[in-house]
Each structure stands twice: as C-alpha cells, then as structure tokens.
Design a protein around this motif. Structure first.
Motif, PDB file in Angstrom:
ATOM      1  N   PRO A 414      -5.406   9.879 -14.859  1.00  0.00           N
ATOM      2  CA  PRO A 414      -6.868   9.707 -14.934  1.00  0.00           C
ATOM      3  C   PRO A 414      -7.247   8.234 -14.802  1.00  0.00           C
ATOM      4  CG  PRO A 414      -6.032  11.057 -16.750  1.00  0.00           C
ATOM      5  CD  PRO A 414      -4.849  10.438 -16.091  1.00  0.00           C
ATOM      6  N   ARG A 415      -8.477   7.989 -14.403  1.00  0.00           N
ATOM      7  CA  ARG A 415      -8.967   6.617 -14.321  1.00  0.00           C
ATOM      8  C   ARG A 415      -8.786   5.913 -15.663  1.00  0.00           C
ATOM      9  NH1 ARG A 415     -12.364   5.134  -9.969  1.00  0.00           N
ATOM     10  NH2 ARG A 415     -11.618   6.341  -8.182  1.00  0.00           N
ATOM     11  N   GLY A 416      -8.333   4.682 -15.603  1.00  0.00           N
ATOM     12  CA  GLY A 416      -8.164   3.911 -16.820  1.00  0.00           C
ATOM     13  C   GLY A 416      -6.803   4.041 -17.459  1.00  0.00           C
ATOM     14  N   GLU A 417      -6.001   5.029 -17.020  1.00  0.00           N
ATOM     15  CA  GLU A 417      -4.666   5.221 -17.596  1.00  0.00           C
ATOM     16  C   GLU A 417      -3.593   4.696 -16.635  1.00  0.00           C
ATOM     17  OE1 GLU A 417      -3.756   9.077 -19.029  1.00  0.00           O
ATOM     18  OE2 GLU A 417      -5.614   9.274 -20.196  1.00  0.00           O
ATOM     19  N   THR A 418      -2.537   4.175 -17.217  1.00  0.00           N
ATOM     20  CA  THR A 418      -1.436   3.610 -16.427  1.00  0.00           C
ATOM     21  C   THR A 418      -0.582   4.711 -15.813  1.00  0.00           C
ATOM     22  OG1 THR A 418      -1.355   1.619 -17.802  1.00  0.00           O
ATOM     23  CG2 THR A 418       0.623   2.149 -16.544  1.00  0.00           C
ATOM     24  N   GLY A 419      -0.203   4.528 -14.569  1.00  0.00           N
ATOM     25  CA  GLY A 419       0.648   5.504 -13.893  1.00  0.00           C
ATOM     26  C   GLY A 419       1.534   4.839 -12.858  1.00  0.00           C
ATOM     27  N   LEU A 420       2.383   5.617 -12.241  1.00  0.00           N
ATOM     28  CA  LEU A 420       3.330   5.140 -11.228  1.00  0.00           C
ATOM     29  C   LEU A 420       2.669   5.150  -9.851  1.00  0.00           C
ATOM     30  CD1 LEU A 420       6.347   4.406 -10.517  1.00  0.00           C
ATOM     31  CD2 LEU A 420       6.689   6.866 -10.149  1.00  0.00           C
ATOM     32  N   MET A 421       2.735   4.026  -9.151  1.00  0.00           N
ATOM     33  CA  MET A 421       2.169   3.942  -7.807  1.00  0.00           C
ATOM     34  C   MET A 421       3.153   4.512  -6.791  1.00  0.00           C
ATOM     35  SD  MET A 421      -0.004   3.141  -5.467  1.00  0.00           S
ATOM     36  CE  MET A 421      -1.266   2.235  -6.358  1.00  0.00           C
ATOM     37  N   VAL A 422       2.688   5.487  -6.004  1.00  0.00           N
ATOM     38  CA  VAL A 422       3.499   6.083  -4.945  1.00  0.00           C
ATOM     39  C   VAL A 422       2.659   6.152  -3.673  1.00  0.00           C
ATOM     40  CG1 VAL A 422       4.956   7.431  -6.512  1.00  0.00           C
ATOM     41  CG2 VAL A 422       2.848   8.442  -5.622  1.00  0.00           C
ATOM     42  N   ALA A 423       3.314   6.111  -2.516  1.00  0.00           N
ATOM     43  CA  ALA A 423       2.595   6.144  -1.241  1.00  0.00           C
ATOM     44  C   ALA A 423       3.273   7.113  -0.287  1.00  0.00           C
ATOM     45  CB  ALA A 423       2.548   4.750  -0.627  1.00  0.00           C
ATOM     46  N   LEU A 424       2.462   7.917   0.383  1.00  0.00           N
ATOM     47  CA  LEU A 424       2.974   8.937   1.301  1.00  0.00           C
ATOM     48  C   LEU A 424       3.695   8.279   2.477  1.00  0.00           C
ATOM     49  CD1 LEU A 424       2.986  12.028   1.915  1.00  0.00           C
ATOM     50  CD2 LEU A 424       0.932  11.634   3.296  1.00  0.00           C
ATOM     51  N   ILE A 425       4.896   8.750   2.763  1.00  0.00           N
ATOM     52  CA  ILE A 425       5.678   8.245   3.894  1.00  0.00           C
ATOM     53  C   ILE A 425       5.238   8.993   5.152  1.00  0.00           C
ATOM     54  CG2 ILE A 425       7.985   7.996   4.883  1.00  0.00           C
ATOM     55  CD1 ILE A 425       9.069   7.848   2.024  1.00  0.00           C
TER      56      ILE A 425
END
Length: 616
Positions: A414-425
């Motif tokens: 959710p907005r404001g919460e820390t998470g893992l950044m991933v990007a579509l290959i």
C-alpha cells in the motif's frame, strides 16, 4: 482574445495549486517519449546504431569541439577519434583482437581509458572494466568472470599485475602494459605500438555483426553483499544508461565533470558515454577530491557535476570559502544524497538543480527525481510505468522473501508502506544478467509476481511510495533487519548517529546473537579528528532519537570505514566479525542500560551476553 488569456491564466493557476507537479510531469513525459523514440529508431536501424556511431557523428559535425579536458591537456572529438584508431590498430595487429572478443582493462581515470574503449568498440569488441584497487585473488576473480584472454593495464599498475601474472599465464592470458619499456617476462608493451600505429579510420566491416544485444561492456557490481559480479551491459542497455543525462536536462553545450571511477557505471555510462549521447564535453579527473572540486569546476567551466554515495557530504565538510557560490554548475545528478546534506549543499553552494536517481548497473529500470523534492530518489510518472512496468511488493524480512497470497502471487505494498522494488523483464527492459554466472543471474529473477508466468527483475532494494507519487529509498534487503519484532532500517539509524558532531560516519548492520531471535543492531563509526568516543552523550542521543528496538546494542569505533569505489559502505566483513572482542581489534562498546551509557565491551561482558546474563 483577452477572455481567452484570462481563462488560460486561471487554468494555469488552478493546475499550479491543484496539481503542483503537472507541468514538470508533462515536461518529463515529453522527454521520456523523445528518448524512447530515439532508442526505438536505433534498435530498428540496419546496421545497428551504437554509442560509437553517435560519437563518430559528432566527430564529423564538430571535429574541433573539446571532448576531454584532463589536467592541462585538451583533446577534441577529432583527436580522441584518432587516438582510438591508433589503439584499435595496435591491438588488432599485435594482439590479434577480433570482433566478439572481450578485453579486460585495468586502467585509472585518464584519457587513454576512454580512447581504449572506443578503439575496442571500433573492432566490435567488449571491455571488462576492472577495479584498479583490487589485488591478488580478488583481481583474479573479477578477471575470470568476463572470459577475457587479453589484459591491458596501466604502467603504474604493473606491480598488481605481476602478483597474478603466473595465474594469468597459466590461463593463456596475454598481458599488455601501457608503457614504452617492460622487462617482465610474460608482459608486452603497448604504448610503443600505439605510437607507431596509423590513425586512419577503421573499416566498418570490423564491427559489422554488432547488434543491440551484443555486450558493449562488463561492469562489476560493487561487492557490498559478496564478491563482485560482472554485469553484462548490452549496447541496448548502454543506450538506456547514457540517456540519463538527457533525462536530467543536460545538453550539448554542457561540460560534465567526471571524477568518479570509470570502472563503475556512474563514471563510465552516466558520465562518459552519457556525454557522447549528448555531444557534450568532459572534464576528467583521476580521482575525486573534495578540496579541489570547486577549483576544477571553475578551471574547466563545469556546468554539470556527478555525485554518488557520500561525495556531497565530503564537499559540505570542506572549510567554507567566499568562493563557494562562484561557479557555473547548474545540474548535479547522481544517487545516495541524504536529505540533510541536500539542504546543506543548496544553502552553501547556491542554486543547483539536484537530479537524484535510482538505478543499478544490472537492473532494467531507473527513476529520476525531476522535481527537486528533497529526499526522494524518483517520481512515478504514469507514462514511465506504462512503458516500463514495475511494482513495489510486500516483503517478509524474517523469511527474506516476498509475501504471496493464496494464489501464490505477490501483493503490492500500500502507499506509504515499504516494499521490494521489482521491474517486469521485457524486450524493452531486458535483464542480461551476469557473465558466466547463471546461478546468480537466476537469483535476480522473480517469477509469478502479479500474473502467472511473468518474470520480474528483483532489485533487492526496499522502497516506499508516498501519497504524492514520490519514491524514497529505505534500505537493501539484508541490510534492514528485524529485532524485537520490529523492522530496523540501517540507513535511518546511520543518519541519526551521523547527526552527532563527534561522529563522522556510521555504518549500521545486524549481527546474530546465540539464543536471540532476529539480529541485534551494531554500528561501526568513525570520529571527528581529535574527538574521543563519549559513551554517555551517544547513549543520550540514541535514546532521544531512536525507539528502543532500533538503538545499536554494540558500537565499534574505527579509524576509517571500508567503502567501495563508489563510496558504498561495506558490511559483509563487519557482519562476519560480529561483536566478539577476540575477532575485533577495534574498540567495542555495548549499550549499558544500568549505567545509562555505552560501556567498553570486555570479554567478561561478552560471555555474559552469550549466556543471557546481560539483557539486550
């Protein structure tokens, strides 16, 4: 007509207050479209249009334009072209270098580094950029990663090469030294051969088979979490990296100050080839110097500067001068700039447009903070997300894996919460992986993220998106740790410790304690010159600014913190050594709740902690 002007003015005012970033978002979206159009055009060109072709284009249009300023020497685009021709011919004739080969470079920041890469590109070859600070086994490890059979080394690095020469000879590696003379058996000279070589243009046929997927360069990861890995940077990926200057607002009239190591992405791709993409000029320095930085900027009329890691803080820590704002720097781009240093820099050195970036050498995404929002590493633009899909997903720090739902798919944070950044290959955003390391390459891929069968690049970074679409870097996976059921962000704790006037730098990490769940916080710190560690004031400071679970239980006082070539703090060795007085020779202190201070950590106290007699 007047009515329309009034309506337009009202509309602009409404947009300004209701959507304060609308114009900057629109401007960036237009810039992104331009970059995307150029890269698509290059990809479809026959033959493939490379960074080298862009360089040759500028040579043809502006041959006498200054390309490199180094110390008291100036080299035009044309002179650079001729020098690279000589190097290419010398390597082809005397080393047998041919299209598709990889050549390892062990060179410092000097013009010959740039000429050599351009020369190799003219032969259709790739270059492996070795860190010239490495020695012995570490140097051999990096060399072995790239599969090169030829090493070109600077004359001043002869000793480092001689250490590993027997192993290189055993592997059938040819070594060329950039010197006129060399009496070491197993090494050949190259400078004399370059001097005698022709500077005439090389035929295109020598690189006719280069495509957008061909490796342009191998750049090594910093090694903050283990041994460095050779990231494969294709010609397509190099174009993407080189276009960052364009996104930051750099133009052909600019002079870019490159003082970061050319063996890393920042100096090589964002600085050197980025300037080629813009048709700009480079002021090259062999090594970053805080004391000489602004003098160089004035000397070379620098308009664009790079920064990374702690370099901005180093500049802010130099003695103040009446000339602090006497310069022509208008843009600074880089990453790792802390919010407090950001403010100090602008206040002291005047109005400079800061363009903070988020990117990685091997990654397939990047973000740029084009608004100047202090502390943010980027801004989410709807067009950017459509062109290069990414997600910030929930991550379980204890299990060290993404959180998945009942269907086995990841869950967006959710907005404001820390998470893992991933990007579509994708084809537009590929992930080329690491040279000769399929296992590590596969580990960076995350499958079945938002849909069955999709594959994302796992950045290993924890970020947070706020309500205004700004991205904030929180920590790296493995750096953030859990203690007392809470998540501790090492960057946050480091910033708090560094607020103290007596502490110069702080490197925070988590260490295992037998019998305890999670990892307990520990900090390695350096002190200001002439300062002694004050256990009482440090205790008071951390108790004032940090919750109980985030307070470092152990502090290690060092004379200097170990960093990579791009000033990233090294944690692996510190974590391994832990908090045992037997393993650590530096002064150790522990958070002493009874005495309300950080007290010296003795062997007796260490033993008491291990058996649970001292509460952490």
């Amino acid at each position: 007509m007047l009515t329309w002007l009034i309506l337009l003015a009202v509309l602009l005012i409404v947009l300004r207050f209701r959507f304060p970033y609308f114009l900057k978002d629109l401007q960036y979206a237009i810039q992104l479209c331009r970059v995307g159009y150029r890269l698509a055009k290059y990809a479809q060109s026959k033959p493939y249009f490379t960074i080298l072709d862009r360089f040759l284009e500028t040579v043809s249009r502006h041959p006498q334009k200054t390309f490199i300023s180094f110390k008291d020497e100036i080299f035009s685009y044309q002179e650079t072209d001729r020098q690279s021709n000589r190097i290419a011919r010398a390597l082809r004739e005397h080393a047998g270098v041919r299209q598709g080969d990889t050549v390892a470079l062990l060179l410092g920041n000097e013009p010959v580094f740039l000429w050599t890469w351009l020369g190799l590109a003219k032969l259709g070859c790739s270059a492996a950029l070795l860190n010239y600070n490495l020695r012995s086994r570490s140097l051999l490890h990096c060399f072995s990663c790239c599969g090169a059979k030829l090493l070109v080394a600077a004359a001043e690095l002869r000793g480092a090469v001689e250490e590993v020469l027997p192993a290189l000879t055993e592997q059938g590696v040819t070594v060329f030294l950039l010197a006129e003379e060399c009496d070491t058996v197993g090494m050949e000279t190259l400078s004399d051969k370059i001097r005698l070589a022709s500077d005439a243009p090389l035929p295109f046929d020598l690189r006719a088979n280069v495509t957008f997927t061909s490796p342009a360069v191998f750049i090594y990861t910093s090694g903050t979490t283990g041994l460095p890995k050779a990231a494969v940077v294709s010609h397509q990926r190099l174009w993407g990296m080189s276009s960052v200057q364009s996104s930051a607002g750099v133009c052909s009239d600019d002079v870019v100050y490159v003082n970061l190591p050319l063996y890393h992405t920042a100096g090589f791709a964002l600085g050197f080839t980025g300037a080629i993409e813009r048709g700009a000029s480079i002021a090259l320095r062999n090594k970053f110097s805080a004391s000489q930085f602004w003098d160089d900027c004035r000397k070379y009329n620098v308009t664009v500067m790079q920064y990374i890691g702690e370099t901005m803080r180093y500049l802010c820590n130099t003695p103040k001068s009446p000339a602090d704002q006497v310069h022509n720097v208008r843009i600074a781009f880089g990453n790792g700039l802390r919010g407090d240093v950001w403010r100090d820099f602008l206040e002291r050195f005047g109005h400079v447009e800061i363009r903070e970036l988020y990117a990685s050498t091997e990654g397939n995404m990047h973000f740029i903070n084009y608004t100047g929002q202090i502390g943010a590493v980027g801004r989410i633009n709807a067009l950017h997300k459509r062109m290069f899909p990414f997600a910030v997903i929930q991550y379980d720090l204890e299990k060290e894996e993404p959180v998945r739902n009942a269907e086995g798919l990841c869950i967006e944070a959710p907005r404001g919460e820390t998470g893992l950044m991933v990007a579509l290959i994708t084809q537009k955003a590929p992930f080329s992986g690491y040279a000769r390391d399929l296992q590590q390459t596969e580990r960076k891929k995350l499958r079945d993220v938002l849909q069955r069968g999709d594959v994302y690049f796992n950045s290993g970074d924890l970020l947070r998106v706020d309500q205004h679409n700004f991205l904030y870097f929180q920590d790296r996976v493995g750096d953030t740790f859990r203690w007392k059921g809470e998540n501790v962000a090492t960057n946050e704790v480091s910033d708090i410790l560094s607020m103290m006037s007596s502490i110069t730098e702080a490197n925070v990490y988590g260490v295992r304690v037998p019998g305890q769940e999670g990892r307990v916080g520990m900090a390695a710190v350096t002190l200001q010159k002439g300062e002694a560690f004050d256990g009482i004031s440090v205790f008071t400071h951390v108790c004032t600014y940090l919750p109980a679970y985030a307070r470092p239980r152990f502090i290690r006082v060092q004379s200097a913190l170990e960093v990579t070539g791009t000033f990233k703090q090294m944690k692996v060795q510190l974590v391994q050594e832990g908090f045992s007085p037997d393993a650590v020779r530096d002064p150790l202190h522990f958070l002493d709740e009874r005495e309300k201070r950080y007290s010296p950590l003795t062997m007796e106290t260490h033993a008491a902690i291990l058996r649970g007699a001292v509460k952490l």
